[in-house]
Write an enzyme that holds these catalytic residues in place. Structure first.
Site, short mmCIF file in Angstrom:
data_model
loop_
_atom_site.label_atom_id
_atom_site.label_comp_id
_atom_site.label_asym_id
_atom_site.label_seq_id
_atom_site.Cartn_x
_atom_site.Cartn_y
_atom_site.Cartn_z
N GLU A 54 69.62 177.30 -49.52
CA GLU A 54 69.52 176.50 -48.31
C GLU A 54 70.79 176.66 -47.50
O GLU A 54 71.87 176.50 -48.08
CB GLU A 54 69.31 175.03 -48.70
CG GLU A 54 68.85 174.18 -47.55
CD GLU A 54 68.36 172.81 -48.00
OE1 GLU A 54 67.48 172.74 -48.87
OE2 GLU A 54 68.89 171.84 -47.47
N ARG A 59 65.21 168.87 -53.79
CA ARG A 59 66.31 169.83 -53.71
C ARG A 59 65.73 171.22 -53.96
O ARG A 59 64.89 171.41 -54.86
CB ARG A 59 67.38 169.55 -54.79
CG ARG A 59 68.28 168.37 -54.49
CD ARG A 59 69.22 168.62 -53.31
NE ARG A 59 70.09 167.49 -53.00
CZ ARG A 59 69.82 166.55 -52.10
NH1 ARG A 59 68.70 166.57 -51.41
NH2 ARG A 59 70.69 165.57 -51.88
N HIS A 118 65.09 170.58 -44.00
CA HIS A 118 65.71 169.42 -44.67
C HIS A 118 65.84 168.22 -43.72
O HIS A 118 66.93 167.73 -43.45
CB HIS A 118 67.08 169.81 -45.25
CG HIS A 118 67.50 168.94 -46.40
ND1 HIS A 118 68.21 169.40 -47.48
CD2 HIS A 118 67.31 167.63 -46.65
CE1 HIS A 118 68.45 168.41 -48.33
NE2 HIS A 118 67.90 167.33 -47.85
N ARG A 152 62.06 155.70 -56.14
CA ARG A 152 61.74 155.01 -54.88
C ARG A 152 60.95 155.89 -53.92
O ARG A 152 59.96 155.47 -53.34
CB ARG A 152 63.04 154.58 -54.18
CG ARG A 152 63.93 153.68 -55.01
CD ARG A 152 65.21 153.44 -54.24
NE ARG A 152 66.18 152.73 -55.02
CZ ARG A 152 67.10 153.31 -55.80
NH1 ARG A 152 67.14 154.63 -55.91
NH2 ARG A 152 67.98 152.59 -56.46
C1 DGY Z 1 69.67 162.91 -49.37
O1 DGY Z 1 69.93 161.80 -48.91
O2 DGY Z 1 69.95 163.22 -50.54
C2 DGY Z 1 69.03 163.89 -48.45
O3 DGY Z 1 68.51 164.96 -49.12
C3 DGY Z 1 70.02 164.35 -47.43
O4 DGY Z 1 70.98 165.13 -48.07
#
Ligand code: DGY
Length: 325
Positions: free
Chosen positions: A266, A237, A285, A155
């Site tokens: 992180e 990530r 993030h 998505r």
């Molecule tokens: C997610 O929704 O996975 C974002 O990275 C926030 O953690």
């Protein structure tokens, strides 16, 4: 049902839980130690879990046998041992879709920031070094007609590809577990092997769900094969890339630049040398950090908990097998 929410979320989610008659507990101070967090988990039936800091691993499920449902306030579920949850009949929910636009916006923002050297130029301005008009200094690169390679065309990757195609008429190539027919039909996206992806992309953007076997998949052996003018974007990530190898590739100009909304580790250490480089833009993030996305996530996580409290299937469940066990 008693629900533990480890951090404040937008009010809409809390109101939904309370209106459904659930008992909601949010600790007064939010920087919980692991022990405090675990004790709260033990005394509740369900968890609305914010952030990826606490792991739902095999030990967790042994320590907290009363937990019936975990609703993540995230789309990513790499901090949950889903197999173990399923074995213990614990439904795990996540928040897909509502953050796809916001997160892909950040990937798109990073791509442009790096291409036009925004961080470097902003630093110059802040240090009182505006400088004269210089035909040769701090030149960026244009993205028109370049090739965008997407690793993980789900998505969020689709939204990134759609924006990049519309804005810069970029050619889209992708590597994924499955072919994405919608992207092939609507965006003329082309499925390629991993090797083709890394060697042909002008911009390489990661949008996959992280799995342990992909740890530091993007390392020197990959950066060595990327184009010299290429831009590496990671909003998925931090574990996907080896940060030292990325630093080396950037410092030695093996690749052109990098935009990171996630780092490894992180949070990033403020002494990390990658922060000193002029061809890098790092954000903390913030992919889903818009009011719209965060409200949507709160609503979706609450819906998951409410369904579980009624013994119904979570509307967004990552382990639907629990309902057929
Ligand atoms: C997610 O929704 O996975 C974002 O990275 C926030 O953690």
């Amino acid at each position: 049902m008693k629900v533990f929410v480890n951090k404040r979320i937008p009010e809409i989610g809390i109101h939904m839980l309370e209106d459904a008659g659930l008992e909601v507990f949010i600790p007064e101070h939010e920087n919980l130690s692991h022990e405090e967090w675990l004790n709260y988990c033990k005394s509740h039936d369900a968890i609305l879990s914010v952030g990826g800091g606490f792991k739902f691993d095999a030990d967790f499920f042994i320590e907290c046998p009363n937990i019936k449902a975990i609703a993540l306030y995230s789309v990513g579920f790499d901090h949950v041992d889903v197999h173990e949850a399923t074995q213990k009949n614990v439904a795990v929910g996540n928040t897909p879709d509502v953050l796809s636009k916001a997160t892909s916006d950040v990937a798109f923002l990073l791509m442009q920031s790096v291409a036009r050297r925004a961080s470097y130029n902003f630093e110059k301005v802040k240090s009182g070094n505006w400088g004269d008009f210089d035909p040769l200094h701090a030149l960026g690169q244009e993205l028109y007609g370049k090739t965008l390679g997407i690793f993980g065309l789900g998505r969020i990757g689709f939204e990134m590809a759609k924006k990049s195609k519309a804005a810069f008429d970029m050619d889209i190539i992708y590597h994924n577990r499955h072919q994405n027919e919608e992207a092939e039909k609507n965006l003329n996206a082309k499925y390629v092997s991993f090797e083709e992806l890394i060697s042909q992309s002008d911009v390489l953007s990661i949008h996959a769900n992280f799995k342990p076997e992909q740890n530091e998949l993007f390392n020197s052996s990959v950066f060595d094969k990327m184009k010299k003018n290429s831009i590496f974007i990671n909003t998925a990530r931090g574990g996907f890339h080896n940060q030292k190898d990325l630093y080396d590739a950037l410092a030695e100009h093996k690749i052109w630049g990098a935009g990171l909304d996630v780092t490894n580790p992180e949070p990033i250490f403020k002494e990390d040398p990658i922060l000193e480089l002029s061809n890098v833009c790092v954000l903390p993030h913030i992919g889903s950090a818009t009011e719209e996305a965060r409200n949507g996530m709160a609503k979706m996580a609450a819906e998951n908990i409410i369904a579980a409290s009624k013994g119904e299937k979570m509307p967004n469940c990552v382990n639907p097998e629990v309902y057929t066990n």
